[in-house]
Design a protein around this motif. Structure first.
Motif, PDB file in Angstrom:
ATOM      1  N   ASP A 254       0.836  -1.208   0.000  1.00  0.00           N
ATOM      2  CA  ASP A 254       0.000   0.000   0.000  1.00  0.00           C
ATOM      3  C   ASP A 254       0.872   1.260   0.000  1.00  0.00           C
ATOM      4  O   ASP A 254       1.434   1.640   1.024  1.00  0.00           O
ATOM      5  CB  ASP A 254      -0.919  -0.031   1.224  1.00  0.00           C
TER       6      ASP A 254
ATOM      7  N   ARG B 284      -0.375   4.250  -1.101  1.00  0.00           N
ATOM      8  CA  ARG B 284      -1.262   5.407  -1.314  1.00  0.00           C
ATOM      9  C   ARG B 284      -0.888   6.578  -0.420  1.00  0.00           C
ATOM     10  O   ARG B 284      -1.009   7.725  -0.812  1.00  0.00           O
ATOM     11  CB  ARG B 284      -2.716   5.008  -1.059  1.00  0.00           C
ATOM     12  N   SER B 285      -0.466   6.282   0.810  1.00  0.00           N
ATOM     13  CA  SER B 285      -0.166   7.368   1.746  1.00  0.00           C
ATOM     14  C   SER B 285       0.624   6.815   2.932  1.00  0.00           C
ATOM     15  O   SER B 285       0.560   5.610   3.218  1.00  0.00           O
ATOM     16  CB  SER B 285      -1.480   7.982   2.264  1.00  0.00           C
TER      17      SER B 285
ATOM     18  N   VAL C  28      -3.062   3.317 -12.105  1.00  0.00           N
ATOM     19  CA  VAL C  28      -3.438   2.795 -10.784  1.00  0.00           C
ATOM     20  C   VAL C  28      -4.016   1.378 -10.928  1.00  0.00           C
ATOM     21  O   VAL C  28      -3.700   0.477 -10.137  1.00  0.00           O
ATOM     22  CB  VAL C  28      -4.425   3.749 -10.078  1.00  0.00           C
TER      23      VAL C  28
ATOM     24  N   ARG D 185      -2.420  -1.979  -9.388  1.00  0.00           N
ATOM     25  CA  ARG D 185      -3.244  -2.802  -8.489  1.00  0.00           C
ATOM     26  C   ARG D 185      -3.185  -4.270  -8.926  1.00  0.00           C
ATOM     27  O   ARG D 185      -3.053  -5.180  -8.099  1.00  0.00           O
ATOM     28  CB  ARG D 185      -4.679  -2.283  -8.488  1.00  0.00           C
TER      29      ARG D 185
ATOM     30  N   LEU E 191      -0.783  -0.732  -4.455  1.00  0.00           N
ATOM     31  CA  LEU E 191      -1.802   0.329  -4.388  1.00  0.00           C
ATOM     32  C   LEU E 191      -1.109   1.689  -4.499  1.00  0.00           C
ATOM     33  O   LEU E 191      -0.221   2.012  -3.702  1.00  0.00           O
ATOM     34  CB  LEU E 191      -2.562   0.260  -3.063  1.00  0.00           C
ATOM     35  N   ALA E 192      -1.533   2.474  -5.498  1.00  0.00           N
ATOM     36  CA  ALA E 192      -1.004   3.829  -5.679  1.00  0.00           C
ATOM     37  C   ALA E 192      -2.167   4.799  -5.596  1.00  0.00           C
ATOM     38  O   ALA E 192      -3.324   4.411  -5.758  1.00  0.00           O
ATOM     39  CB  ALA E 192      -0.312   3.937  -7.039  1.00  0.00           C
ATOM     40  N   GLY E 193      -1.866   6.074  -5.363  1.00  0.00           N
ATOM     41  CA  GLY E 193      -2.928   7.071  -5.276  1.00  0.00           C
ATOM     42  C   GLY E 193      -3.039   7.845  -6.576  1.00  0.00           C
ATOM     43  O   GLY E 193      -2.034   8.180  -7.194  1.00  0.00           O
ATOM     44  N   SER E 194      -4.281   8.120  -7.022  1.00  0.00           N
ATOM     45  CA  SER E 194      -4.397   9.016  -8.177  1.00  0.00           C
ATOM     46  C   SER E 194      -4.850  10.376  -7.654  1.00  0.00           C
ATOM     47  O   SER E 194      -5.857  10.494  -6.971  1.00  0.00           O
ATOM     48  CB  SER E 194      -5.362   8.457  -9.224  1.00  0.00           C
TER      49      SER E 194
ATOM     50  N   VAL F 111      -0.164  10.394 -10.563  1.00  0.00           N
ATOM     51  CA  VAL F 111      -0.173   9.265  -9.622  1.00  0.00           C
ATOM     52  C   VAL F 111       0.839   9.558  -8.523  1.00  0.00           C
ATOM     53  O   VAL F 111       1.908  10.103  -8.779  1.00  0.00           O
ATOM     54  CB  VAL F 111       0.184   7.951 -10.356  1.00  0.00           C
ATOM     55  N   ARG F 112       0.477   9.206  -7.283  1.00  0.00           N
ATOM     56  CA  ARG F 112       1.385   9.446  -6.160  1.00  0.00           C
ATOM     57  C   ARG F 112       1.716   8.140  -5.444  1.00  0.00           C
ATOM     58  O   ARG F 112       0.835   7.307  -5.221  1.00  0.00           O
ATOM     59  CB  ARG F 112       0.730  10.414  -5.166  1.00  0.00           C
ATOM     60  N   LEU F 113       3.000   7.998  -5.101  1.00  0.00           N
ATOM     61  CA  LEU F 113       3.458   6.873  -4.285  1.00  0.00           C
ATOM     62  C   LEU F 113       4.056   7.455  -3.014  1.00  0.00           C
ATOM     63  O   LEU F 113       4.808   8.430  -3.072  1.00  0.00           O
ATOM     64  CB  LEU F 113       4.556   6.090  -5.021  1.00  0.00           C
TER      65      LEU F 113
END
Ligand SMILES: Cc1ncc(COP(=O)(O)O)c(C=O)c1O
Length: 342
Positions: A3, A5-6, A294, A298, A303-306, A312-314
């Motif tokens: 994960d 995402r954050s 993303v 997945r 899991l990455a954040g859009s 896209v953010r890692l």
């Protein structure tokens, strides 16, 4: 799933849970929770300030600081991508009654000369500038770091205008570790700051306001009005203190991991990653087709954040170990060799 995402997704470690279970607690509304008091004292000392206040979230700290350092009807200068403006549901206007004046910086960082030119005096009918806010690290800027000289310059600009300088330091300890800066050095530059124990430090809940005793006393009043005064909060404060004492140096591992991920993407698609921007634990990838990227990640177990259609953010953190970083880097190489440009 790995994960990324954050850094807010971490779960308390076994040791942290032991400390939480053993915490000596009391009613913090009476100021009688020993674990909360210990965390507040440690936070104030870490940043060389007089006092600190434990709050449920970073947003609450930001909003309380706007209340204490600015005044309704005044203007707050902030970088256009700041969390205060973009991710707090208009709370600055709604709760503190302030108006934001956003300036476009570089990679999320304000330019002191631009700030100096934007500050407005308190002369009717101008909207007076009451406060300047920086974000350290600048999340939407890519986890970028304000160097000390830029902060000193901003400090000089705000002091000359007779207004305070505030730091949304959700990840300020990442900046301290990345640059080898003593957090107390940052403390001297800001009239008020907040930092989160619930992000890279790995605690489940909480953020701290740090400042002088009068400002923190006023913030305590407002925290009560906002419904943020808690009772036996020591159960979570104990985790925060453990994180502050044991989790700071480890942040360097997150920074190294972010670099590994960024370099993996750069190997196959150098145009979507700015390696100079990767200064702490955040990697932005743009322009990309965020939805497709993303989804493809997945399918690879990552899991990455859009952040928007093309970004896209890692984010690396305590719950991603070295082996998982390696696996995520391999997945990124495969995905970025295949997905279409944004
Ligand atoms: C820069 C910044 N400020 C403030 C916050 C708010 O913190 P919280 O989620 O604890 O309210 C965040 C959260 O991600 C953040 O990145």
């Amino acid at each position: 799933m790995i994960d990324l995402r954050s850094d807010t997704v971490t779960r308390p470690s076994a040791e942290m849970r032991r400390v939480m279970a053993a915490a000596e607690v009391g009613d913090d509304v009476y100021g009688e929770d020993p674990a909360v008091n210990a965390l507040q004292d440690a936070a104030a000392a870490r940043f060389g300030h007089e006092a600190a206040l434990f709050c449920p979230s970073g947003v609450m700290c930001n909003q309380l600081w706007l209340r204490v350092l600015a005044r309704p009807g005044a203007e707050v200068i902030v970088e256009a991508d700041a969390h205060l403006v973009n991710y707090e549901r208009g709370a600055g206007a709604l709760l503190a009654g302030v108006q934001f004046r956003t300036l476009a910086g570089t990679r999320g960082l304000l330019d002191p000369d631009q700030v100096a030119a934007a500050i407005r005096p308190d002369r009717f009918p101008l909207t007076p500038t009451a406060l300047v806010c920086v974000e350290q690290t600048a999340n939407r800027g890519g986890g970028t770091v304000y160097e000390i000289d830029r902060l000193e310059h901003l400090r000089a600009v705000t002091a000359a205008a007779g207004i305070p300088l505030y730091c949304d330091g959700a990840r300020i300890l990442n900046a301290a570790v990345a640059t080898g800066t003593d957090p107390a050095t940052y403390g001297t530059l800001f009239d008020g700051l907040m930092f989160c124990v619930s992000k890279g430090l790995g605690a489940p809940v909480g953020s701290l306001m740090v400042g002088d005793a009068d400002a923190i006393a006023e913030a305590r009043e407002w925290r009560g009005r906002y419904g943020g005064a808690m009772r036996q909060a020591g159960v979570v404060a104990a985790a925060g203190l453990w994180a502050l004492e044991h989790g700071v140096e480890r942040l360097a591992e997150d920074h190294a991991a972010a670099r590994v991920l960024a370099e993996a993407v750069a190997e196959v698609r150098p145009e979507v990653v700015d390696l100079d921007q990767v200064q702490t634990n955040i990697v932005y990838l743009e322009p990309v087709d965020a939805v497709a990227t993303v989804a493809a990640l997945r399918a690879e177990g990552v899991l990455a954040g859009s952040m928007d259609d093309r970004t896209v953010r890692l984010v690396t953190h305590a719950d991603v170990d070295r082996a998982q970083v390696g696996r995520a880097a391999d997945a990124l190489r495969r995905v970025f060799a295949a997905v279409p440009a944004g």
